[in-house]
Scaffold this motif. Structure first.
Motif, mmCIF file in Angstrom:
data_model
loop_
_atom_site.group_PDB
_atom_site.id
_atom_site.type_symbol
_atom_site.label_atom_id
_atom_site.label_comp_id
_atom_site.label_asym_id
_atom_site.label_seq_id
_atom_site.Cartn_x
_atom_site.Cartn_y
_atom_site.Cartn_z
ATOM 1 N N ALA A 25 0.833 -1.196 0.000
ATOM 2 C CA ALA A 25 0.000 0.000 0.000
ATOM 3 C C ALA A 25 0.871 1.250 0.000
ATOM 4 O O ALA A 25 0.587 2.240 -0.696
ATOM 5 C CB ALA A 25 -0.895 -0.002 1.231
ATOM 6 N N ARG A 26 1.992 1.195 0.746
ATOM 7 C CA ARG A 26 2.870 2.362 0.825
ATOM 8 C C ARG A 26 3.540 2.610 -0.532
ATOM 9 O O ARG A 26 3.681 3.742 -0.993
ATOM 10 C CB ARG A 26 3.927 2.135 1.903
ATOM 11 N N LEU A 27 3.947 1.451 -1.147
ATOM 12 C CA LEU A 27 4.568 1.559 -2.467
ATOM 13 C C LEU A 27 3.623 2.229 -3.454
ATOM 14 O O LEU A 27 4.014 3.132 -4.193
ATOM 15 C CB LEU A 27 4.927 0.166 -2.979
ATOM 16 N N ALA A 28 2.373 1.763 -3.427
ATOM 17 C CA ALA A 28 1.387 2.306 -4.358
ATOM 18 C C ALA A 28 1.200 3.797 -4.124
ATOM 19 O O ALA A 28 1.116 4.586 -5.072
ATOM 20 C CB ALA A 28 0.072 1.565 -4.203
ATOM 21 N N ALA A 29 1.181 4.184 -2.839
ATOM 22 C CA ALA A 29 1.003 5.599 -2.516
ATOM 23 C C ALA A 29 2.165 6.428 -3.069
ATOM 24 O O ALA A 29 1.978 7.503 -3.659
ATOM 25 C CB ALA A 29 0.913 5.779 -1.002
ATOM 26 N N LEU A 30 3.374 5.853 -2.847
ATOM 27 C CA LEU A 30 4.557 6.563 -3.351
ATOM 28 C C LEU A 30 4.518 6.700 -4.870
ATOM 29 O O LEU A 30 4.786 7.751 -5.442
ATOM 30 C CB LEU A 30 5.829 5.817 -2.949
ATOM 31 N N ARG A 31 4.174 5.546 -5.517
ATOM 32 C CA ARG A 31 4.109 5.552 -6.985
ATOM 33 C C ARG A 31 3.123 6.605 -7.466
ATOM 34 O O ARG A 31 3.359 7.309 -8.431
ATOM 35 C CB ARG A 31 3.677 4.181 -7.494
ATOM 36 N N HIS A 32 2.005 6.687 -6.755
ATOM 37 C CA HIS A 32 0.993 7.655 -7.140
ATOM 38 C C HIS A 32 1.526 9.078 -6.979
ATOM 39 O O HIS A 32 1.343 9.938 -7.831
ATOM 40 C CB HIS A 32 -0.263 7.453 -6.297
ATOM 41 N N GLU A 33 2.275 9.255 -5.869
ATOM 42 C CA GLU A 33 2.790 10.582 -5.579
ATOM 43 C C GLU A 33 3.722 11.060 -6.703
ATOM 44 O O GLU A 33 3.692 12.218 -7.101
ATOM 45 C CB GLU A 33 3.543 10.541 -4.236
ATOM 46 N N TYR A 34 4.550 10.150 -7.204
ATOM 47 C CA TYR A 34 5.512 10.531 -8.246
ATOM 48 C C TYR A 34 4.951 10.360 -9.651
ATOM 49 O O TYR A 34 5.614 10.631 -10.632
ATOM 50 C CB TYR A 34 6.805 9.718 -8.107
ATOM 51 N N GLY A 35 3.722 9.855 -9.722
ATOM 52 C CA GLY A 35 3.085 9.716 -11.028
ATOM 53 C C GLY A 35 3.520 8.491 -11.787
ATOM 54 O O GLY A 35 3.295 8.375 -12.984
ATOM 55 N N PHE A 36 4.185 7.528 -11.097
ATOM 56 C CA PHE A 36 4.679 6.345 -11.799
ATOM 57 C C PHE A 36 3.564 5.377 -12.190
ATOM 58 O O PHE A 36 3.803 4.434 -12.922
ATOM 59 C CB PHE A 36 5.720 5.601 -10.952
#
Lengths: 319, 568
Positions: free
Chosen positions: A51-62
């Motif tokens: 979940a944290r990874l997904a949040a980070l990915r979302h934050e950077y637009g990945f």
């Protein structure tokens, strides 16, 4: 003249765009993921909260499609915003801005040294009437090109820091700290300038106008510097433009060897951490420096050789 | 009249019984990888004050080397092995480099061979003239520019003040040669060495420049050593002739005597092959009557325009070929004559479909090829071939001669290896080269031999048309004669049609059946050579004819037995 400048400017923009796009695509195709690398930093295993990874990915637009990412990044990059570093969270622009002065100092000093040493060597080698001296001098550039930069750096450090204690072996302090790294970087660069300049000086000295100058009663020095050198300087100038790119790349090695802060080390760190925004920033920035230098050089050509602008017009005439 | 500044240097100021320049036993050699090659062997030569002495010879005769050895302006591998060069009181061979520099430019001026490459391309004309004055302390930094303009004006450059601010590439060849003459005369030297000063220029320009040089030197009493391959130029300009061959002086003496009564075989040979000096020597083979066959090529109202860089007034065009109509009859030679820029080469390129016509029509063997593309042009290539001007540049140095000649055959996949080789051997035989030449490389051949190879290559596909673009102008006169003979012979044997481009009317006269005189893109006059040369109708044709050097040669004079100067 105006058309010439406009044409060159358009080309420069094209090169910048191409550099950005290619680096974006390459970095995207590379295996590995900066978010995973970042999140796993400091942890023993690869088990990270999805979940944290997904949040980070979302934050950077990945998580967006590649094309959308590309459009977003490009749009921001045009405005000078390369986003934030994945590793440190700082804006890429300010990371680069902090490192820039050090590297500019280093590469600036290196190019100055390279032109002086390389140019001087070429002029001397072609001027001397002593065959053995000419042969000796002309054998130096190939040597300078072929030895690896880090080896030259280590050799200089060993000699001037550890044995003679003249210059510091590492660090960013002042002019003294600049000498050895700049020299290290200048050796291969200067060698290439010397090779090209010596070759074109020899060609220029063979031209008919040199004979005209000699027939006027001009001395050898005058013939060499006032007649041959200016004609011979164009190919060397072209090489200087190309070498600027090499210098930026070389600063990665030299800054690492001499433990200097600067763009090179930022690059090395960003690549290790797969910090895509920073790497993208470095690539775009390097391309900008390269393109600007070559634009300036293109604009110097007509000043050195009055035929150049006319030549570009003549091509239009024959088309 | 001797320039005031020099009088003290010359103890024999007005004494014309002593030569100004005296070469004795001068020997020069070049060091090459293959060993030492003697270029000048024991040359004796005198130049008298106020006179023009011409050194005549073919390429490789050592005439240019001799001229350059005087002020020791030899290439780095050249060396003076023996001899003296007495100039005034000094032996120039014995002077130090620094002493020699006070002679070069100040007391001996040089007018170099090729004006297009002899000026520094990145310096303004005025600065280049001013440099001589500055080097020899004849002007200050301030006075030099104005003085340079004055010298340029004296050298006959129109708008000297404007030209002085321009760069060499902005000037025509003739104007550049005037700038170089200005450099040579700037310091008012006693001697000017002119090394083929006009051979790179058009005939009409050539004449004007030589006239001016002559007037300048006569006014100032300057002696001239004129190096030239053109016997006509030498005959017109020089009081004394020195004929050189293979590094030696074979004959020397007053021009009139040598021309009227040459003593040496070589001089006679040179006189016989000089096209401008022989009145007429028609090689014209039996020609097929025109009416019998349809013309091979017909060009109707051909126009070619080039776009020029746009200016404030909007786009401009240059009409290189302007409403040209020509007819080439089978088995005949049509010569296009004109000066550089007259559009003759462009016309030929249009006929060969190497360039697209802007308007007009080209018929090749009855077919309209004006807009031919692809396969049709390829067929045309097979039937129309080209021989270029410079045999040194038109042969691939990496190919053997056999490969050069068979290349068109390979390109069109004609025959197999063996038959192609047989064809090459046959062609070599045709152009009078031994079949052993097949294995050799272009670099091993002389200019004349290379041009023969180029002709053999052009004939490989048995074309109907061969365009010869100045095929002999890069060759020595005696070789020129041989190549022209060969071309005429081949035409008689094979019935090939030539489109022959030349600036040299004398050459054209020998080979053409029809001549078209071109000027600024237009054909101003056409006709058979005899008619054109004896009764030129257009003013420009007359101008061209008058410019042919050698026109002022006294025909074999009755006073043949005048005293002959001391030759070698």
């Amino acid at each position: 003249m105006r058309r010439y400048v406009i044409k060159r400017l358009a080309q420069a923009v094209g090169v910048l765009w191409a550099a950005y796009t290619v680096s974006f695509l390459v970095l995207n195709w590379l295996p590995g993921d900066p978010v995973t690398a970042m999140a796993s930093a400091g942890m023993d295993s690869g088990d990270v909260d999805p979940a944290r990874l997904a949040a980070l990915r979302h934050e950077y637009g990945f998580d967006k499609p590649v094309l959308v990412q590309y459009a977003d990044y490009l749009g921001q990059a045009v405005l000078g915003d390369f986003g934030g570093s994945v590793a440190t969270g700082r804006p890429v622009t300010s990371t680069l801005a902090d490192a820039l002065p050090q590297t500019l100092q280093l590469t600036g000093a290196a190019i100055l040294l390279a032109v002086l040493l390389g140019g001087g060597l070429a002029v001397l080698a072609t001027y001397t009437a002593r065959r053995w001296l000419r042969q000796l001098l002309l054998s130096l550039p190939p040597l300078g090109v072929s030895v690896p930069t880090f080896w030259v750096g280590l050799l200089l450090v060993e000699m001037f820091s550890f044995r003679l204690h003249w210059f510091p072996a590492f660090g960013n302090d002042g002019l003294k700290g600049l000498v050895l790294p700049a020299l290290t970087l200048a050796v291969p660069t200067g060698a290439q300038i010397a090779q090209v300049l010596a070759k074109s000086l020899l060609t220029a000295l063979d031209q008919a106008y040199v004979e005209t100058a000699r027939a006027k009663g001009a001395g050898r020095w005058r013939v060499h510097l006032r007649h041959a050198l200016r004609n011979a300087s164009l190919p060397a100038l072209t090489v200087v433009g190309l070498l600027v790119g090499q210098l930026i790349a070389g600063s990665v090695v030299v800054e690492t060897v001499f433990s200097r802060d600067g763009l090179g080390r930022v690059t090395a760190a960003a690549v290790t951490a797969q910090d895509i925004p920073v790497v993208q920033g470095v690539v775009a920035f390097g391309a900008l420096i390269f393109v600007t230098t070559n634009l300036v050089i293109d604009l110097i050509y007509p000043l050195l050789d009055p035929r150049i602008v006319v030549a570009s017009d003549r091509r239009a005439a024959l088309a | 009249m001797v320039p005031a500044a020099m009088t003290d240097e010359r103890e024999n100021g007005d004494d014309v019984t002593t030569p100004l320049l005296e070469l004795r036993g001068l020997s020069v050699s070049y060091r090459t990888r293959g060993g030492t090659i003697p270029a000048v062997r024991g040359v004796d030569l005198d130049v008298w004050p106020g006179q023009v002495t011409a050194v005549v010879g073919e390429s490789g005769s050592g005439k240019s080397t001799t001229a350059h050895a005087i002020t020791r302006l030899l290439p780095t591998n050249g060396r003076i092995d023996a001899g003296t060069v007495r100039f005034g009181r000094h032996d120039l061979v014995a002077l130090s480099e620094a002493e020699l520099r006070t002679v070069r430019g100040a007391r001996i001026g040089l007018v170099p061979q090729d004006p297009t490459v002899s000026l520094n391309p990145v310096k303004r004309i005025g600065d280049q003239v001013a440099e001589v004055l500055r080097i020899h302390g004849l002007a200050t930094r301030r006075s030099a520019p104005a003085k340079a303009v004055a010298v340029l004006d004296r050298a006959g450059l129109p708008d000297a003040a404007l030209r002085a601010r321009q760069y060499p590439h902005e000037l025509s060849g003739g104007m550049r040669q005037r700038a170089l003459i200005a450099i040579a005369i700037a310091a008012q030297p006693e001697l000017i060495i002119a090394d083929e000063p006009t051979s790179a220029l058009d005939v009409t320009v050539q004449r004007v420049i030589l006239d001016h040089l002559q007037r300048l030197t006569e006014e100032s009493g300057t002696a001239v050593l004129l190096v030239t391959h053109d016997l006509g130029v030498a005959a017109d300009r020089a009081q004394r002739l020195v004929v050189m061959s293979q590094g030696k002086v074979v004959e020397a003496g007053p021009t009139r005597d040598i021309l009227a009564d040459p003593q040496d075989d070589y001089t006679r040979h040179l006189l016989a092959s000089a096209p401008s000096l022989t009145t007429t020597r028609p090689r014209t083979p039996v020609s097929i009557p025109e009416a019998q066959t349809a013309p091979l090529v017909e060009v109707r109202n051909l126009v070619k325009e080039f776009r020029l860089p746009r200016t404030e007034d909007g786009p401009r065009t240059l009409r290189a070929v302007d409403d040209v109509s020509l007819t080439l009859h089978r088995g005949q030679t049509l010569a296009l004559v004109g000066e550089s820029g007259s559009g003759k080469s462009t016309t030929a390129r249009l006929v060969l479909r190497l360039a697209d016509a802007t308007a007009g029509q080209i018929l090749f063997d009855g077919t309209d090829v004006t807009t031919a593309r692809g396969a049709q042009t390829r067929q045309l290539r097979r039937r129309a071939q080209l021989v270029y001007q410079n045999p040194y540049a038109s042969l691939d140095p990496r190919y053997s001669i056999g490969e050069v000649i068979t290349e068109p055959l390979r390109a069109f996949k004609v025959g197999d290896r063996a038959s192609r080789l047989a064809r090459a051997r046959e062609l070599l035989d045709r152009v009078a080269l031994p079949s052993a030449t097949l294995e050799r490389r272009p670099a091993e051949l002389s200019g004349g031999q290379r041009q023969r190879v180029a002709i053999a290559r052009a004939l490989a596909l048995s074309p109907d048309l061969v365009v010869c673009d100045e095929p002999v102008s890069a060759l020595d006169v005696s070789v020129q004669a041989q190549v022209l003979d060969l071309l005429a012979e081949l035409q008689a044997d094979t019935g090939v049609t030539y489109l022959f481009i030349s600036h040299d009317l004398a050459v054209v006269r020998q080979i053409a059946h029809q001549v078209a005189v071109m000027r600024t893109g237009r054909v101003v006059e056409t006709g058979p050579p005899e008619e054109l040369f004896t009764r030129p109708r257009h003013e420009y044709t007359r101008e061209l004819l008058a410019a042919i050097p050698g026109g002022r040669v006294p025909s074999p004079a009755p006073e043949t037995t005048t005293s002959r100067g001391a030759a070698s």
